[in-house]
Motif scaffolding. Structure first.
Motif: not given
Length: 74
Positions: A1-7
């Motif tokens: 799982m790749i962590p992503i930023a949520i704008y």
């Protein structure tokens, strides 16, 4: 799982008619001391903690004086 930023963007209206000040709001958000030229009040939030980064982004044709927060918001 790749962590992503949520704008997330939160926009609010600052209305002088309701007793609010754009200069005071800018001083609070930036943790700075700004004086409102309209009413002469100084808003000092230099002791506010938790301000990690402040920046003013201007288009290339904007006057250089607007890079100063007090000038920009007054």
């Amino acid at each position: 799982m790749i962590p992503i930023a949520i704008y997330h963007c939160n926009i609010g209206i600052v209305s002088r008619g309701k007793g609010k000040s754009a200069v005071a709001a800018a001083a609070y958000r930036s943790g700075e001391k700004l004086t409102n030229e309209w009413d002469g009040m100084t808003h000092d939030y230099t002791r506010k903690r938790g301000v990690i980064h402040t920046e003013i982004l201007l288009p290339s044709h904007a006057p250089p004086s607007f890079s100063d927060r007090a000038t920009l918001w007054n």
